[in-house]
Design an enzyme around this catalytic site. Sequence first.
Site, PDB file in Angstrom:
ATOM      1  N   VAL A  80       1.140   2.858  16.202  1.00 43.41           N
ATOM      2  CA  VAL A  80       2.250   3.797  16.411  1.00 43.41           C
ATOM      3  C   VAL A  80       3.322   3.491  15.376  1.00 43.41           C
ATOM      4  CG1 VAL A  80       1.727   3.983  18.887  1.00 43.41           C
ATOM      5  CG2 VAL A  80       3.459   2.338  18.118  1.00 43.41           C
ATOM      6  N   SER A 134      -3.733  -1.480   4.504  1.00 48.75           N
ATOM      7  CA  SER A 134      -3.390  -0.656   3.346  1.00 48.75           C
ATOM      8  C   SER A 134      -4.564   0.194   2.913  1.00 48.75           C
ATOM      9  CB  SER A 134      -2.971  -1.540   2.162  1.00 48.75           C
ATOM     10  OG  SER A 134      -2.748  -0.723   1.031  1.00 48.75           O
ATOM     11  N   LYS A 188       1.742  -7.726   3.723  1.00 51.70           N
ATOM     12  CA  LYS A 188       1.690  -6.258   3.546  1.00 51.70           C
ATOM     13  C   LYS A 188       3.006  -5.741   2.957  1.00 51.70           C
ATOM     14  CE  LYS A 188       0.398  -2.108   3.430  1.00 51.70           C
ATOM     15  NZ  LYS A 188       1.005  -1.040   4.105  1.00 51.70           N
ATOM     16  N   HIS A 191       2.894  -6.531  -0.634  1.00 51.39           N
ATOM     17  CA  HIS A 191       1.942  -5.585  -1.237  1.00 51.39           C
ATOM     18  C   HIS A 191       2.658  -4.272  -1.547  1.00 51.39           C
ATOM     19  CE1 HIS A 191      -0.511  -1.953  -0.746  1.00 51.39           C
ATOM     20  NE2 HIS A 191      -1.498  -2.609  -1.310  1.00 51.39           N
ATOM     21  N   ASN A 192       3.414  -3.783  -0.587  1.00 47.88           N
ATOM     22  CA  ASN A 192       4.107  -2.507  -0.787  1.00 47.88           C
ATOM     23  C   ASN A 192       5.182  -2.615  -1.864  1.00 47.88           C
ATOM     24  OD1 ASN A 192       2.501  -1.654   1.318  1.00 47.88           O
ATOM     25  ND2 ASN A 192       4.112  -0.427   2.240  1.00 47.88           N
ATOM     26  N   GLU A 195       3.462  -2.401  -4.951  1.00 50.70           N
ATOM     27  CA  GLU A 195       3.051  -0.985  -5.089  1.00 50.70           C
ATOM     28  C   GLU A 195       4.202  -0.159  -5.692  1.00 50.70           C
ATOM     29  OE1 GLU A 195       1.318   0.847  -1.442  1.00 50.70           O
ATOM     30  OE2 GLU A 195       2.888   2.355  -1.646  1.00 50.70           O
TER      31      GLU A 195
HETATM   32  C1  6PG Z   1      -0.507   1.508   1.935  1.00 50.14           C
HETATM   33  C2  6PG Z   1       0.837   2.124   1.647  1.00 50.14           C
HETATM   34  C3  6PG Z   1       1.484   2.703   2.844  1.00 50.14           C
HETATM   35  C4  6PG Z   1       2.879   3.276   2.580  1.00 50.14           C
HETATM   36  C5  6PG Z   1       2.920   4.464   1.691  1.00 50.14           C
HETATM   37  C6  6PG Z   1       4.271   5.114   1.515  1.00 50.14           C
HETATM   38  O1  6PG Z   1      -0.623   0.336   1.623  1.00 50.14           O
HETATM   39  O2  6PG Z   1      -1.406   2.184   2.440  1.00 50.14           O
HETATM   40  O3  6PG Z   1       1.689   1.135   1.167  1.00 50.14           O
HETATM   41  O4  6PG Z   1       1.570   1.679   3.818  1.00 50.14           O
HETATM   42  O5  6PG Z   1       3.434   3.630   3.780  1.00 50.14           O
HETATM   43  O6  6PG Z   1       2.428   4.128   0.448  1.00 50.14           O
HETATM   44  O7  6PG Z   1       5.294   4.204   1.320  1.00 50.14           O
HETATM   45  P1  6PG Z   1       6.759   4.683   0.863  1.00 50.14           P
HETATM   46  O8  6PG Z   1       7.084   5.912   1.645  1.00 50.14           O
HETATM   47  O9  6PG Z   1       7.677   3.568   1.208  1.00 50.14           O
HETATM   48  O10 6PG Z   1       6.640   4.963  -0.583  1.00 50.14           O
END
Ligand code: 6PG
Length: 477
Positions: A80, A134, A188, A191-192, A195
């Site tokens: 959720v 992810s 995680k 990781h983000n 990203e």
């Molecule tokens: C993942 C992504 C995911 C994330 C989106 C959008 O690993 O699958 O990181 O968890 O929620 O990529 O993130 P933002 O809205 O913060 O760009």
Amino acid sequence: MKEEYMMQKTDIGVIGLAVMGRSLALNMADHGFKVGGYNRSREVTDALVKEHPHDNLVPFYDLETLVASQERPRRFLIMVKAGKPVDMVIDQLVLLLDKGDMILDGGNSFFEDTRRREKRLKAEGIYYFGTGVSGGEHGARFGPSIMPGGEESAYRHIAPVLEAVAAKAQGEPCCAYMGPDGAGHYVKMVHNGIEYADMQLIAEAYLLLKYAGNYTNEELADLFEEWNEGELKSYLIEITARIFREADDYAEGELVDHILDSAGQKGTGRWTSLESLKQGVNVSMITAACNARIMSNRIAERNAAKALIKEAAKQPAADKKAFGESVRKGLYTAKIVAYAQGFDLLRHASSEYGWDLNYGRIASIFRAGCIIQAQFLDDITKAFENDSELSNLMLDSYFLEGINSGKGSLQSILCLGIQNGIPLPAMSQAEAYIDAFRGTPTGANLIQAQRDCFGAHTYERTDREGVFHHDWGQDNE
Ligand code: 6PG
């Protein structure tokens, strides 16, 4: 209907059947696990079983029956929205569980919330796993990268399910136990953050190629496809190549040219940046990526300022092909720095929170399934396998070679980009980080002098031990 589902035994319950929850539930069902699916509003549950009927997916309409459908120790995956909704589900579930049962939270929860929840549930004898997932919808459905954190002795009860549904890299599951309490969600979060930096760097490479290199969308697509054959090979480069070719449904040309220059964020990048300041770690590229999105959101102000602040005179790159290659090398160099910063944060967090994170293992589960998956992650895995205590990724011999051979390209594309008035916040931070890291003067001697001058904060010397104070004259009285 009720009678029928009440008789069914299940292996795991998935609570929350929106996009990510339903995709993971179906993924588990595909792998032979009997999954009990529950959603607060029954229409969502009904829609799932109607649209995706599966022998191994059983709908439930109340938590009591879902809990009763499992043998002990029971397993539940909460999918959720992060924040209050997670606490609400836990509050309901905990009343129905027994000691030894397990709850996994697969959302993007803040790691401090995960630590709090884990502590609370541990006191009740329930194992709580903050589990980073992810890969977006497609990853969740067909193989995500999974980062579970919690009580190690209980991990064996959830490992078979998680490792079965995870993506596979060279035959190995992209799922591994990360560490106690909030470790999974922390990994995680970082990781983000990476990203964000990765995406920002790609966006800057695009700006350079488009506005200083005069690349068309087709040429960009070709170039990114080529890049995806080499050391930049990654999911993000691959989708970017495809994006450049995508035709628009509403107007002439490619869709990318009709998308508003303004990007949102849900917060995990910002958390990484805030946390880095708390830890005293420099993740300037992640922060730059957050700031770039913030700037992009100021649409009205940017439009107004356009007419007021003089534009730089255009200076196109002299040799398009050579410039393309410099951008590739500069991007790769900056990417090394982004990962060095992210892993540096993990290293500090590991010691701060007592997690004993395994960086090689973390890099190895990022090799497939997740958004930052890249060939590059293999090299990071090797770097930490060679030296598990590596203090900074840039010091690994392979990456050091990358930095030394690409630094000149990074500098040259930055110079041309800045002369053309192209904002390059993440690439600039990469260059600044390398320069400060390699011990060139940062100007902190002058800052020490200023602090001592206005506040008697003392200063340290280059030629003798100890702290000193100087009488700087009457202005500091
Ligand atoms: C993942 C992504 C995911 C994330 C989106 C959008 O690993 O699958 O990181 O968890 O929620 O990529 O993130 P933002 O809205 O913060 O760009």
